[in-house]
Design an enzyme around this catalytic site. Structure first.
Site, short mmCIF file in Angstrom:
data_model
loop_
_atom_site.label_atom_id
_atom_site.label_comp_id
_atom_site.label_asym_id
_atom_site.label_seq_id
_atom_site.Cartn_x
_atom_site.Cartn_y
_atom_site.Cartn_z
CE1 TYR A 175 36.82 -20.43 19.00
CE2 TYR A 175 35.36 -21.06 17.02
CZ TYR A 175 36.63 -21.31 18.05
OH TYR A 175 37.26 -22.30 17.64
CB CYS A 176 38.14 -16.61 17.60
SG CYS A 176 40.05 -16.26 16.77
CG LEU A 177 38.58 -10.79 15.12
CD1 LEU A 177 39.41 -9.93 16.03
CD2 LEU A 177 39.00 -10.76 13.49
#
Length: 716
Positions: free
Chosen positions: A446-448
């Site tokens: 998720y995300c980074l």
């Protein structure tokens, strides 16, 4: 520091406890170096290892001088000298040319060999002893590390003065825009023509509005601008004020765009900064020009101003004391949020690995590993039981593992991006392999965390490591060439300023990252909040998502620097230049099926940027575009009203479509995307379910360490 001094021959150093005792039998110069660590100022202790060599040498000499003065003139005089050490470093800047000339230069002898520099006759050098000492240090290291250390000191001082914002980057952007605007008479004529026409439109509207109340407005707000939607804004004189504001805003948009010769980045910086300046003077942000504020004050007899001021003082006090906002205490981690049952089964310096307790009699053979971003706490995926993605997956029969990242401190300044890969993703996969042996893993980032997972998956593909059954990337970018408005804060000058800020602290403070994200949506996250809470006295809303958002984390210096330079500025991952274990890795090598998801209103990872995974990999890719933003689009449980998503699957042999063409052809579905993802995972799991695995693996060195959500999540 002790190791550097030992490498230079100073073997008899004081005890690390800080004792001021010095060996009286040592020579005078050595006794001075022994006592150095006792009188060393705290800010020199905090210098990073990257400022080694001569940078430490000059600071060593200066601190040594201060120590000798302390021993001769008393504690007070030594303290005064230490406080002006930084001034002595500043004086060094003005003497750089003198120092450079005083450094011995290499002399090339016959045969091409480098010989020693010619010595001056004894007594011919009239320089002070301090300059001679400095020349010796420059001779030992070539001076380069010293000069670089001074650059870092200067950058750190400037970054602290500006809050990490680079004035040079802003100056360059405005210079580029102003010079090209000055050299564009056609653009100037266009702006003059538009200004004249807008004045005419406003004059005609004013006359008609004075005569007829139902006169159509001469300009309407943009679709996402909700500041002037209240009926009170249609009354005189408020309607005229916001019409003037919108016309001015529109003119400045024209002035800052399409100026011939201006670079796109500088154009975006100028346009964004001018928009922020204009928003400050919006009539909605002033007490006397906002009808909603005035009506509220009349209804409450002025009490709304008193309550708003009290909330402002309370928020200011909480921010200064690094306390969470009012109401966040109602959402306690492990009691009100992050309550899905589980155990911590593995821990190292950087992560805790949580294994969640199964809630079904049988499970899919392939476990699922979640890699959240470390710029946030992992329990965004395990908020309340009603909207917990982790609880939803457990209920569908998956054995779920999740990484909980450590909230780093200054001591972790040298943790790099590869440390997060090794100690994070790879360590977690190793632990899962002991708990659920001989099974592939569904990996979710998720995300980074998704960016890190893509790096790890590419490295595993290069090493022919086939432990991944599938890869899911939620709002995660792999190509940073078009990162949206976040690009405004990322150029070489700005990154240098951020590195200066982090270099002194050892990490990027949480409020800097949060402030940048808030600026990207200033109307919603800054001005609207100030209007409602401070001017109208309305109590701020509080829910689990807002409380989680206030529970921010820090980013280590080295990791964040590598992330910005390697991925954002250089684009190494997308170009196949990113190096892992001395080998460049490529997203193209990932052969596991990919499920990628973007959100429609994501201001951190815009969905067209997330979609670029199609251009980097030709395996089976399923892409989903869901409604909502970077967080709310992910926390989108079934039954949530107003949710929708677009879904399309591309096989390895299918042609790749542009993002706009994909948007036209993708199937639009109502509801949450969670069930569609679970179906996708089930199709790529073993058809035969198995009994749930044991919690941890004590026989393999993985005992149960704590109950979920663990201990790292509580770090502040």
């Amino acid at each position: 520091m002790r190791e550097v001094l030992r490498s230079r021959g100073f073997s008899k150093l004081p005890h690390p406890s800080g004792s001021s005792r010095v060996d009286p039998s040592a020579p005078e110069a050595e006794r001075g170096e022994q006592g150095l660590m006792c009188g060393l100022p705290a800010y020199i202790h905090g210098f990073p290892p990257s400022s080694e060599g001569a940078g430490r040498s000059i600071l060593t000499r200066l601190a040594y001088d201060a120590h000798r003065l302390r021993s001769r003139a008393g504690m007070l005089w030594g303290w005064i000298c230490e406080t002006v050490l930084s001034r002595r470093l500043s004086l060094f800047l003005s003497c750089t040319h003198t120092f450079a000339r005083s450094c011995p230069m290499k002399n090339t002898q016959a045969g091409g060999r480098a010989g020693p520099a010619p010595r001056r006759p004894q007594g011919a050098d009239s320089r002070p002893a301090a300059l001679n000492s400095l020349s010796t240090h420059l001779d030992e290291s070539g001076g380069f590390e010293l000069f670089r250390a001074i650059d870092r000191i200067a950058a750190s001082m400037a970054a602290n003065a500006t809050g990490g914002i680079s004035p040079t980057a802003i100056w360059l952007a405005y210079s580029d825009w102003l010079v090209h605007l000055y050299r564009s008479p056609g653009k100037q004529a266009e702006l003059g023509n538009k200004a004249w026409k807008k004045l005419g439109r406003l004059a005609r509207y004013t006359i008609r509005r004075a005569l007829t109340e139902k006169t159509p407005n001469c300009i309407e707000p943009l679709s996402g601008d909700t500041r002037f939607r209240a009926e009170a804004w249609q009354e005189l004189p408020f309607v005229l004020w916001y019409q003037v504001f919108l016309l001015t805003q529109q003119w400045w948009h024209t002035a800052t765009h399409d100026v011939p010769g201006v670079s796109p980045h500088h154009e975006n910086v100028v346009s964004f900064s001018m928009r922020q300046v204009l928003d400050v003077f919006s009539p909605s942000n002033c007490i006397f020009t906002n009808p909603e504020v005035l009506d509220r004050a009349l209804q409450t007899g002025g009490r709304s101003f008193v309550e708003g001021f009290q909330r402002f003082i309370d928020d200011l006090s909480r921010n200064l004391n690094s306390e969470p906002p009012a109401g966040a205490e109602k959402f306690r981690v492990g009691e009100d949020v992050a309550v899905t049952p589980g155990k911590v089964v593995y821990r190292n310096h950087l992560i805790e690995l949580i294994q969640y307790t199964p809630s079904t009699g049988s499970v899919y053979a392939e476990p699922l590993l979640i890699v959240p971003a470390w710029i946030m706490k992992f329990y965004i995926l395990d908020l309340s039981p009603e909207n917990s993605l982790i609880r939803y997956l457990v209920g569908k029969g998956f054995t779920v593992f999740c990484i909980s990242w450590r909230n780093v401190t200054a001591a972790d300044r040298n943790l790099g991006l590869d440390d997060y890969r090794r100690l994070g993703v790879m360590a977690a996969l190793g632990a899962i392999g002991l708990i659920v042996p001989k099974c592939k893993v569904h990996a979710v980032g998720y995300c980074l965390g998704g960016t890190l997972l893509s790096i790890a998956a590419a490295a595993m593909a290069h090493m022919e490591d086939k432990r991944l059954a599938s890869v899911t990337l939620l709002a995660a970018q792999t190509d940073f060439s078009e990162p949206g408005e976040l690009e405004l804060f990322i150029d070489h000058s700005q990154v240098e300023s951020l590195e200066g800020l982090m270099w002194q602290r050892g990490y990027l403070p949480a409020f800097h990252m949060a402030g940048a994200f808030q600026l990207l949506r200033s109307n919603d996250l800054i001005w609207s909040r100030m209007l409602r809470h401070y001017l109208m006295g309305e109590p701020p809303p509080m829910n689990a998502l807002i409380a989680w958002n206030a529970d921010a984390t820090r980013l280590p210096y080295r990791m964040h620097s590598e992330y910005l330079r390697s991925l954002f500025l250089n684009g190494d991952l997308a170009a196949g230049r990113y190096v892992v274990d001395e080998h460049p890795v490529a997203i193209q090598n990932i052969r596991a099926p990919i499920f990628a998801l973007g959100t429609e209103r994501d201001h951190i990872a815009p969905w067209p940027s997330v979609y670029k995974i199609h251009y980097l990999n030709d395996t089976d890719i399923t892409f989903v575009l869901t409604s909502g933003g970077h967080n709310a689009g992910i926390v989108s449980e079934p039954g949530h009203p107003g949710r929708r998503y677009r879904f399309a699957h591309k096989k390895a042999e299918d042609p790749c479509l542009h993002a706009d063409r994909w948007l036209e052809r993708a199937e639009l579905r109502e509801g949450s995307w969670w069930p569609a993802w679970v179906e996708w995972l089930e199709a790529r799991s073993s058809p035969q379910r198995v009994p749930p695995p044991a919690m941890g693996a004590p026989a393999s060195g993985l005992p149960i360490l704590a109950d979920a959500p663990g201990t790292y999540v509580h770090q502040r």
